[in-house]
Design a protein around this motif. Structure first.
Motif, PDB file in Angstrom:
ATOM      1  N   ALA A  94       0.804  -1.226   0.000  1.00 12.40           N
ATOM      2  CA  ALA A  94       0.000   0.000   0.000  1.00 12.40           C
ATOM      3  C   ALA A  94       0.832   1.269   0.000  1.00 12.40           C
ATOM      4  CB  ALA A  94      -0.949   0.001   1.199  1.00 12.40           C
ATOM      5  N   VAL A  95       2.036   1.230   0.602  1.00 13.75           N
ATOM      6  CA  VAL A  95       2.855   2.448   0.656  1.00 13.75           C
ATOM      7  C   VAL A  95       4.110   2.319  -0.191  1.00 13.75           C
ATOM      8  CG1 VAL A  95       2.029   3.068   2.949  1.00 13.75           C
ATOM      9  CG2 VAL A  95       4.082   1.661   2.734  1.00 13.75           C
ATOM     10  N   THR A  96       4.218   1.247  -0.969  1.00 17.86           N
ATOM     11  CA  THR A  96       5.424   1.043  -1.775  1.00 17.86           C
ATOM     12  C   THR A  96       5.069   0.880  -3.247  1.00 17.86           C
ATOM     13  OG1 THR A  96       5.316  -1.321  -1.209  1.00 17.86           O
ATOM     14  CG2 THR A  96       6.737   0.063   0.146  1.00 17.86           C
ATOM     15  N   VAL A  97       4.660  -0.326  -3.639  1.00 21.75           N
ATOM     16  CA  VAL A  97       4.387  -0.601  -5.054  1.00 21.75           C
ATOM     17  C   VAL A  97       3.206   0.209  -5.565  1.00 21.75           C
ATOM     18  CG1 VAL A  97       3.788  -2.393  -6.722  1.00 21.75           C
ATOM     19  CG2 VAL A  97       5.316  -2.923  -4.812  1.00 21.75           C
ATOM     20  N   ALA A  98       2.104   0.233  -4.811  1.00 25.47           N
ATOM     21  CA  ALA A  98       0.886   0.891  -5.292  1.00 25.47           C
ATOM     22  C   ALA A  98       1.094   2.374  -5.608  1.00 25.47           C
ATOM     23  CB  ALA A  98      -0.246   0.697  -4.284  1.00 25.47           C
ATOM     24  N   GLU A 148      -7.735 -19.148 -13.624  1.00 25.27           N
ATOM     25  CA  GLU A 148      -7.445 -18.181 -14.677  1.00 25.27           C
ATOM     26  C   GLU A 148      -6.674 -16.973 -14.184  1.00 25.27           C
ATOM     27  OE1 GLU A 148     -11.061 -17.111 -16.630  1.00 25.27           O
ATOM     28  OE2 GLU A 148     -11.520 -19.149 -17.268  1.00 25.27           O
ATOM     29  N   CYS A 149      -6.100 -17.072 -12.972  1.00 32.37           N
ATOM     30  CA  CYS A 149      -5.302 -15.964 -12.459  1.00 32.37           C
ATOM     31  C   CYS A 149      -3.824 -16.346 -12.438  1.00 32.37           C
ATOM     32  CB  CYS A 149      -5.757 -15.552 -11.058  1.00 32.37           C
ATOM     33  SG  CYS A 149      -7.343 -14.702 -11.034  1.00 32.37           S
ATOM     34  N   GLU A 150      -2.979 -15.356 -12.576  1.00 37.58           N
ATOM     35  CA  GLU A 150      -1.543 -15.566 -12.627  1.00 37.58           C
ATOM     36  C   GLU A 150      -0.861 -14.540 -11.728  1.00 37.58           C
ATOM     37  OE1 GLU A 150       1.998 -15.474 -16.024  1.00 37.58           O
ATOM     38  OE2 GLU A 150      -0.062 -15.994 -16.584  1.00 37.58           O
ATOM     39  N   ALA A 151       0.307 -14.902 -11.187  1.00 38.54           N
ATOM     40  CA  ALA A 151       1.060 -14.007 -10.308  1.00 38.54           C
ATOM     41  C   ALA A 151       2.353 -13.578 -10.986  1.00 38.54           C
ATOM     42  CB  ALA A 151       1.368 -14.698  -8.983  1.00 38.54           C
ATOM     43  N   MET A 152       2.693 -12.312 -10.830  1.00 41.97           N
ATOM     44  CA  MET A 152       3.955 -11.759 -11.316  1.00 41.97           C
ATOM     45  C   MET A 152       4.823 -11.416 -10.109  1.00 41.97           C
ATOM     46  SD  MET A 152       4.659  -8.178 -13.374  1.00 41.97           S
ATOM     47  CE  MET A 152       3.475  -8.538 -14.669  1.00 41.97           C
ATOM     48  N   ALA A 262       7.614 -12.992  -0.990  1.00 43.34           N
ATOM     49  CA  ALA A 262       7.637 -12.362  -2.308  1.00 43.34           C
ATOM     50  C   ALA A 262       6.495 -11.353  -2.431  1.00 43.34           C
ATOM     51  CB  ALA A 262       7.520 -13.419  -3.391  1.00 43.34           C
ATOM     52  N   ILE A 263       6.822 -10.181  -2.923  1.00 43.38           N
ATOM     53  CA  ILE A 263       5.816  -9.158  -3.228  1.00 43.38           C
ATOM     54  C   ILE A 263       5.542  -9.229  -4.728  1.00 43.38           C
ATOM     55  CG2 ILE A 263       5.249  -6.704  -3.166  1.00 43.38           C
ATOM     56  CD1 ILE A 263       5.562  -8.003  -0.414  1.00 43.38           C
ATOM     57  N   GLY A 264       4.281  -9.218  -5.096  1.00 40.65           N
ATOM     58  CA  GLY A 264       3.967  -9.367  -6.507  1.00 40.65           C
ATOM     59  C   GLY A 264       2.607  -8.815  -6.876  1.00 40.65           C
ATOM     60  N   ALA A 265       2.214  -9.114  -8.098  1.00 35.89           N
ATOM     61  CA  ALA A 265       0.926  -8.669  -8.643  1.00 35.89           C
ATOM     62  C   ALA A 265       0.173  -9.892  -9.143  1.00 35.89           C
ATOM     63  CB  ALA A 265       1.143  -7.680  -9.781  1.00 35.89           C
ATOM     64  N   ILE A 266      -1.114  -9.965  -8.840  1.00 36.74           N
ATOM     65  CA  ILE A 266      -1.961 -11.067  -9.281  1.00 36.74           C
ATOM     66  C   ILE A 266      -3.027 -10.493 -10.211  1.00 36.74           C
ATOM     67  CG2 ILE A 266      -3.437 -12.973  -8.551  1.00 36.74           C
ATOM     68  CD1 ILE A 266      -2.107 -12.744  -5.771  1.00 36.74           C
ATOM     69  N   TYR A 267      -3.233 -11.150 -11.321  1.00 40.40           N
ATOM     70  CA  TYR A 267      -4.152 -10.622 -12.336  1.00 40.40           C
ATOM     71  C   TYR A 267      -4.768 -11.777 -13.103  1.00 40.40           C
ATOM     72  CZ  TYR A 267      -0.078 -11.572 -15.223  1.00 40.40           C
ATOM     73  OH  TYR A 267       0.986 -12.195 -15.842  1.00 40.40           O
ATOM     74  N   ARG A 268      -5.836 -11.474 -13.826  1.00 38.93           N
ATOM     75  CA  ARG A 268      -6.509 -12.483 -14.632  1.00 38.93           C
ATOM     76  C   ARG A 268      -5.732 -12.687 -15.929  1.00 38.93           C
ATOM     77  NH1 ARG A 268     -11.351 -14.169 -13.315  1.00 38.93           N
ATOM     78  NH2 ARG A 268     -11.827 -14.682 -15.473  1.00 38.93           N
ATOM     79  N   ASP A 282       2.350  -3.732 -17.850  1.00 39.79           N
ATOM     80  CA  ASP A 282       3.613  -3.420 -18.531  1.00 39.79           C
ATOM     81  C   ASP A 282       4.572  -2.727 -17.572  1.00 39.79           C
ATOM     82  OD1 ASP A 282       2.606  -4.527 -20.833  1.00 39.79           O
ATOM     83  OD2 ASP A 282       2.072  -2.602 -21.758  1.00 39.79           O
ATOM     84  N   TRP A 283       4.056  -1.768 -16.799  1.00 42.54           N
ATOM     85  CA  TRP A 283       4.923  -1.039 -15.849  1.00 42.54           C
ATOM     86  C   TRP A 283       5.448  -1.986 -14.779  1.00 42.54           C
ATOM     87  CZ3 TRP A 283       5.293  -0.106 -10.676  1.00 42.54           C
ATOM     88  CH2 TRP A 283       6.135   0.934 -10.283  1.00 42.54           C
ATOM     89  N   LEU A 284       4.588  -2.837 -14.273  1.00 40.51           N
ATOM     90  CA  LEU A 284       5.012  -3.787 -13.246  1.00 40.51           C
ATOM     91  C   LEU A 284       6.066  -4.750 -13.791  1.00 40.51           C
ATOM     92  CD1 LEU A 284       1.515  -4.549 -11.699  1.00 40.51           C
ATOM     93  CD2 LEU A 284       3.409  -3.422 -10.523  1.00 40.51           C
ATOM     94  N   GLY A 285       5.890  -5.183 -15.045  1.00 38.08           N
ATOM     95  CA  GLY A 285       6.860  -6.083 -15.650  1.00 38.08           C
ATOM     96  C   GLY A 285       8.229  -5.452 -15.783  1.00 38.08           C
ATOM     97  N   GLN A 286       8.272  -4.139 -16.049  1.00 38.58           N
ATOM     98  CA  GLN A 286       9.541  -3.446 -16.171  1.00 38.58           C
ATOM     99  C   GLN A 286      10.150  -3.113 -14.814  1.00 38.58           C
ATOM    100  OE1 GLN A 286       8.623  -0.013 -18.571  1.00 38.58           O
ATOM    101  NE2 GLN A 286       8.147  -1.227 -20.392  1.00 38.58           N
ATOM    102  N   ALA A 287       9.292  -2.974 -13.786  1.00 39.45           N
ATOM    103  CA  ALA A 287       9.778  -2.565 -12.461  1.00 39.45           C
ATOM    104  C   ALA A 287      10.262  -3.729 -11.616  1.00 39.45           C
ATOM    105  CB  ALA A 287       8.672  -1.828 -11.712  1.00 39.45           C
ATOM    106  N   ARG A 288       9.904  -4.950 -11.974  1.00 36.36           N
ATOM    107  CA  ARG A 288      10.266  -6.083 -11.114  1.00 36.36           C
ATOM    108  C   ARG A 288      11.753  -6.345 -11.152  1.00 36.36           C
ATOM    109  NH1 ARG A 288       7.738 -11.297 -14.318  1.00 36.36           N
ATOM    110  NH2 ARG A 288       8.655 -10.879 -16.352  1.00 36.36           N
TER     111      ARG A 288
END
Length: 293
Positions: A94-98, A148-152, A262-268, A282-288
């Motif tokens: 909430a105070v970092t990635v977001a 149908e969800c995936e984690a980055m 691990a901190i990540g993003a979950i999406y459909r 796209d931004w998350l993929g470049q920032a990881r």
């Protein structure tokens, strides 16, 4: 179907939908004839979905979530000239990635309108699975991902020991966990990931977990208590750094071999993605962080 699943009573479901009970019963019968399976059965505990009904309810919730999303997108485009992004976040992001993600997207997309919901993982993943959220940010793990969800994976998050600003221990270098024996602590709740990782760190150092008078999973409560005492606490490093930079705490120079996870993003995975959602991924993929062998 959703109303009947939640009410577990045909009369209450009909009333909620402003229908007569015979009309609701007829609608259910027609639906069962269309799919070819019994969807609900009456039991002593109420009207319960069958296995086929459970499948249909999941599809119904996703369909309803998608319909609401379409309506919100149309309203935003027509009335405000904006496009929508719906993010869920755990406190760990909430105070970092977001904030970093939102700032980057708002600069790139002037017409972007973001809804940011903070919550617990189970609730956020449930909302993601029925298309009420686009992306969930935070610590990965804790429960299987919805279908149908995936984690980055974005990065691994170590933990650190924190204190009130100006604490006597904050300026002492070369300290180890054993040097903190006898200090007052505020500990995470038993059973939480942060508590488990802390217990493991003390165990690896050959030390018992220190006693504590306060146990909490509230970040704000932890900040408030360390600010009014000489107690120590633990936090994920990124969150601690955020509050340290604002003068709310000090991070003690004590090595602690513990990782929050691990901190990540979950999406459909499937389905048409609105431009704002694709831009966020796209931004998350470049920032990881690059994966370490």
């Amino acid at each position: 179907m959703i109303a009947l699943d939640e009410e577990r009573n045909l009369g209450r479901a009909a009333s909620r939908l402003h229908m007569s009970q015979p009309a609701a019963s007829k609608a259910l019968t027609q639906l069962e004839e269309q799919v070819g399976y019994v969807l609900f059965e009456r039991t002593s505990q109420g009207t319960r979905p069958t296995a086929a009904g459970t499948v249909m309810i999941l599809h119904a919730r996703h369909t309803l979530g998608s319909a609401v999303r379409v309506a919100e997108e149309l309203q935003a485009a027509q009335e405000r000239g904006t496009t929508l992004l719906r993010l869920g976040t755990l406190p760990s992001a909430a105070v970092t990635v977001a904030p970093s993600l939102i700032a980057a997207l708002c600069q790139r997309m002037p017409a972007l309108e973001v809804t940011l919901v903070e919550g617990v993982l189970d609730n956020l993943l449930d909302r993601l699975s029925v298309d009420e959220l686009d992306i969930v940010l935070g610590r990965l793990g804790g429960r299987p991902l919805p279908a149908e969800c995936e984690a980055m994976h974005l990065h691994d998050e170590p933990i650190c020991i924190v204190s009130a600003p100006g604490h006597a221990l904050a300026s002492l270098r070369g300290q180890q966990l054993r040097d903190l024996r006898g200090r007052s602590w505020i500990l995470p709740l038993p059973g939480t990931m942060l508590r488990e990782r802390l217990e493991r760190a003390f165990e690896q150092a050959g030390l018992p977990v220190p006693p504590a008078r306060i146990h909490t999973n509230s970040l704000l409560a932890t900040l408030a208590h360390i600010g009014q005492s000489d107690s120590l606490a633990v936090m994920p490093t990124a969150i601690a750094g955020f509050y340290r930079d604002r003068g709310s705490l000090d991070v003690l120079p004590v090595r602690i071999d513990a990782n929050f996870g691990a901190i990540g993003a979950i999406y459909r995975q499937q389905g048409a993605r609105m431009p704002a959602v694709q831009a966020a991924l796209d931004w998350l993929g470049q920032a990881r962080e690059p994966e370490v062998r």
